[in-house]
Design an enzyme around this catalytic site. Structure first.
Site: not given
Ligand code: DGY
Length: 309
Positions: A272, A225, A254, A223, A167, A249, A147
């Site tokens: 995060h 979720r 969390e 980076i 992928s 991250d 994306g």
């Molecule tokens: C998002 O914008 O979804 C990021 O993970 C927030 O820090």
């Protein structure tokens, strides 16, 4: 000033901006004050927090949930949309910041930058040789989810002289190779960077089998979720040499507490913080507040989340 409910915390300078435009209440104020509960029309949050469905059920006049972030996997969007509540987010304005952190984490991981800092501070430089690390140049890098963020990472990595493939997204017209499955991608890359959406469709997409395919010389960067990676399988792979190292991250739970991850030497951790630059968070908050103002003034939302179903 319009009263809204706020879930989560914002950095001090951002909170001051919110306070100039809205009067914020926490969920606990709603529980105490029935008049307030009945009158609340707006809710502000950040993408790192969960918005409980039970709270939305208590707010009969709610018109808009505005999240300061691109992800909306913590919001019961289907429920909100069915009730006619607008859900808005902040796509686009944080891409540079998240991509920069992704590249930074990858370089930090390969060159073990945190260890090199400790090496100098601890005075070990004068009496020992710093252990060798590894280069990014020449590596095969797999991107899971091409994306906006995935494409931004790929574009930033290309000049490093890596072989890029992706992928977890349909094939598009880009100069990187599309690989049918994440498993095949992991099998042919030594670096896997997770950039896809969170939510039920991608939960544990990176599991024990994928980590095994990535292999003992493999590096994982997440980076996206925490939910996308099976954290238990990851800890196992990191402690048994199943993969070499990971930079994370985001986490399944969390803020990260009492996790085996915090004591592993081959993990680089970040709180995060993908979008946590002054520039990105200021732009994100502006859009978040503008979305609230628009809907509360009877205008269409500026950046609504896609409709579900
Ligand atoms: C998002 O914008 O979804 C990021 O993970 C927030 O820090």
């Amino acid at each position: 000033m319009q009263a809204i409910v706020k879930i989560g915390t914002f950095a001090g300078e951002l909170q001051q901006t919110i306070d100039r435009e809205f009067q914020c209440h926490g969920p606990e104020d709603i529980a105490r004050d029935d008049g307030l509960r009945q009158s609340i029309r707006g809710l502000i949050t950040r993408s790192n927090y969960q918005v409980p469905l039970a709270l939305l059920e208590l707010l009969p006049a709610l018109q808009v949930i505005s999240t300061c972030g691109v992800g909306y996997d913590g919001i019961p969007v289907a429920y909100a949309q069915a009730r006619g509540i607008a859900v808005t987010h902040t796509p686009g304005v944080l891409d540079d910041a998240v991509c920069e952190l992704g590249v930074g984490l990858l370089l930090g991981l390969l060159r073990d930058i945190p260890a090199s800092d400790r090496f100098v501070r601890d005075g070990r430089w004068s009496d020992s040789a710093y252990p060798l690390t590894t280069s990014l140049a020449g590596k095969a890098v797999g991107i899971v989810g091409l994306g906006r963020i995935g494409r931004g990472i790929a574009a930033r990595l290309q000049p490093f002289g890596v072989a890029l493939a992706y992928s977890g997204s349909p094939k598009i017209d880009v100069p990187y190779r599309h690989v049918q499955s994440v498993l095949a991608l992991a099998g042919e890359c030594s670096i896997l960077i997770v950039c896809c959406k969170g939510g039920s469709e991608t939960r544990h997409l990176v599991n024990a089998e994928i980590l095994q395919a990535l292999g003992p010389a493999g590096y994982l960067v997440n980076i996206a979720r925490g939910s996308v990676v099976d954290e238990e399988a990851l800890v196992h792979a990191l402690t048994t040499g199943g993969i070499r190292a990971a930079a994370l991250d985001v986490f399944e739970d969390e803020p990260l507490r009492n996790s085996a991850l915090t004591s592993l030497p081959n993990v680089l951790l970040s709180p995060h913080a993908g979008s946590a630059t002054r520039e990105a968070r200021t732009a994100m908050l502006r859009l978040t507040l503008d979305n609230l103002h628009a809907v509360l003034n009877g205008q269409p939302a500026l950046s609504p989340t896609p409709r579900i179903g």
